[in-house]
Design an enzyme around this catalytic site. Structure first.
Site, mmCIF file in Angstrom:
data_model
loop_
_atom_site.group_PDB
_atom_site.id
_atom_site.type_symbol
_atom_site.label_atom_id
_atom_site.label_comp_id
_atom_site.label_asym_id
_atom_site.label_seq_id
_atom_site.Cartn_x
_atom_site.Cartn_y
_atom_site.Cartn_z
ATOM 1 N N ASP A 10 0.865 -1.185 0.000
ATOM 2 C CA ASP A 10 0.000 0.000 0.000
ATOM 3 C C ASP A 10 0.899 1.232 0.000
ATOM 4 O O ASP A 10 1.625 1.473 0.962
ATOM 5 C CB ASP A 10 -0.896 -0.028 1.248
ATOM 6 C CG ASP A 10 -1.948 1.065 1.240
ATOM 7 O OD1 ASP A 10 -1.868 1.973 0.387
ATOM 8 O OD2 ASP A 10 -2.852 1.020 2.088
ATOM 9 N N ASP A 110 -2.896 2.611 -5.945
ATOM 10 C CA ASP A 110 -1.843 2.626 -4.930
ATOM 11 C C ASP A 110 -1.835 1.384 -4.038
ATOM 12 O O ASP A 110 -1.346 1.424 -2.915
ATOM 13 C CB ASP A 110 -1.969 3.887 -4.059
ATOM 14 C CG ASP A 110 -3.293 3.966 -3.307
ATOM 15 O OD1 ASP A 110 -4.185 3.143 -3.582
ATOM 16 O OD2 ASP A 110 -3.427 4.859 -2.457
ATOM 17 N N GLU A 111 -2.334 0.273 -4.558
ATOM 18 C CA GLU A 111 -2.438 -0.923 -3.721
ATOM 19 C C GLU A 111 -2.402 -2.178 -4.590
ATOM 20 O O GLU A 111 -3.057 -2.237 -5.635
ATOM 21 C CB GLU A 111 -3.752 -0.873 -2.937
ATOM 22 C CG GLU A 111 -3.799 -1.724 -1.715
ATOM 23 C CD GLU A 111 -5.069 -1.461 -0.898
ATOM 24 O OE1 GLU A 111 -5.092 -1.833 0.271
ATOM 25 O OE2 GLU A 111 -6.029 -0.894 -1.453
#
Length: 366
Positions: A10, A110-111
């Site tokens: 993350d 973003d993960e």
């Protein structure tokens, strides 16, 4: 049966961190990235903020006018969301991830989940060092930090990741899962929102431990079969969902460790030729043509580097891959005097009309 080792990566305060990458001089200032509605200069909401701004109470979803009020008197900086720029940064990191994992599943900009079971031989001890290597590689190549949660499944990797930020690294081993989860509030589980939390509290369920022991039949009666069973399994750390790429194929990549550290081009190309064989086999089986060829090298200082070339016209033959991999490595070795420890090859830019399958898994040769 080998234990699964799943990472959840993350990216820390991603949009704001991207702005810090673009302009490092702002790194020690409150940074806020907002979605502006356009009605007035201050209308809109906070998308993300760096941790300096968060110390002033500025968090995602906060109206921008309130964020400006909280940061009044500081040297705070406000930016509009720049999706194109953030996507480029994200794609670079995802490409690095693909060289480290058998499968990755990007769940947002973003993960991403990474299945590294093969790479660490099912060992959680090796997984910690492996995670640190990936974090260091991304930081060296891109300049961005992120948090990794490690667990035997996606559920536990997610909870581990959320437990320590920013730039954290947390492991939940199978034998420690029950003790780790038990004291946490039920809203730590994916799918348990505010309304469900209130409903569970009315049922006398406040912690994951209490949910784990609750009668599954009563959960089914209250929430329906699918959710009831999910809540029961999740509370008991059960999650068999695989890590799999979403959407269409974007690349096929293989990476391997050399038998000895070297700066010899012919020794390196012996290994890359081995890696290219399964890549070409998959390309042939799927009928894909490609336009982008990339190499990946990890030097003895553990810094990873990538080099790429994009062809003017799509190609399908193995010789094109072999020839360009040689050229890319020749250039790379000219630029670096350090010996090489690991090498990889990636083929991408598939023709759209031929993309009928889901993302092909990539894997490592050792």
């Amino acid at each position: 049966m080998q234990k699964r080792i799943i990472f959840l990566a993350d990216f820390d305060y991603f949009f704001a961190q991207c702005e810090e990458l673009r302009n490092p001089t702002i790194k020690n200032k409150p940074v806020v990235v907002g979605v502006y509605s356009g009605r007035t200069e201050e209308s809109g909401a906070v998308s993300t903020s760096n941790y300096i701004a968060r110390n002033y109470g500025v968090k995602s979803g906060l109206p921008l006018f309130m964020a400006k009020h909280k940061l009044e008197g500081t040297d705070a900086l406000f930016f509009k969301v720049d999706h194109e720029y953030y996507s480029k940064i994200s794609n670079r990191i995802m490409d690095i991830f693909r060289t480290y994992a058998s499968n990755i599943e990007q769940v947002s900009i973003d993960e991403a989940y990474l299945d590294v079971t093969q790479q660490v031989g099912g060992s959680f001890e090796k997984a910690r060092d492996y995670a640190q290597t990936i974090k260091a590689d991304v930081n060296t190549q891109v300049g961005l930090s992120f948090t990794i949660g490690i667990g035997p499944n996606k559920l536990l990797a997610k909870i581990a990741c959320d437990s320590q930020k920013p730039n954290g690294l947390t492991i939940i081993k199978p034998e420690a899962a029950e003790a780790f989860l038990a004291p946490l509030s039920v809203d730590h589980l994916l799918g348990v929102g505010k309304k469900t939390t209130v409903r569970m509290e009315q049922m006398g369920i406040k912690t994951i431990g209490e949910l784990a022991k609750y009668d599954v039949q009563r959960l089914i009666e209250t929430f329906g079969k699918a959710l009831g069973i999910y809540f029961h399994n999740a509370a008991n750390a059960v999650d068999n969902e695989p890590v799999q790429e979403q959407g269409e194929a974007e690349s096929i990549s293989k990476i391997g460790t050399l038998k000895q550290d070297t700066h010899d081009i012919e020794f390196i190309l012996q290994k890359t030729s081995e890696l290219i064989e399964p890549i070409y086999k998959e390309l042939t089986e799927k009928g894909y043509s490609f336009k982008t060829i990339s190499i990946y090298a990890v030097n003895v200082d553990l810094n990873g580097k990538t080099r790429s070339v994009t062809l003017e016209q799509p190609a399908k033959d193995k010789d094109t891959i072999l020839r360009n991999v040689r050229l890319l490595f020749e250039r790379f070795l000219d630029e670096s005097s350090l010996d090489v420890r690991r090498v990889g090859v990636r083929v991408a830019g598939f023709s759209k009309e031929e993309l009928k399958q889901k993302q092909l898994s990539s894997f490592f040769y050792h």
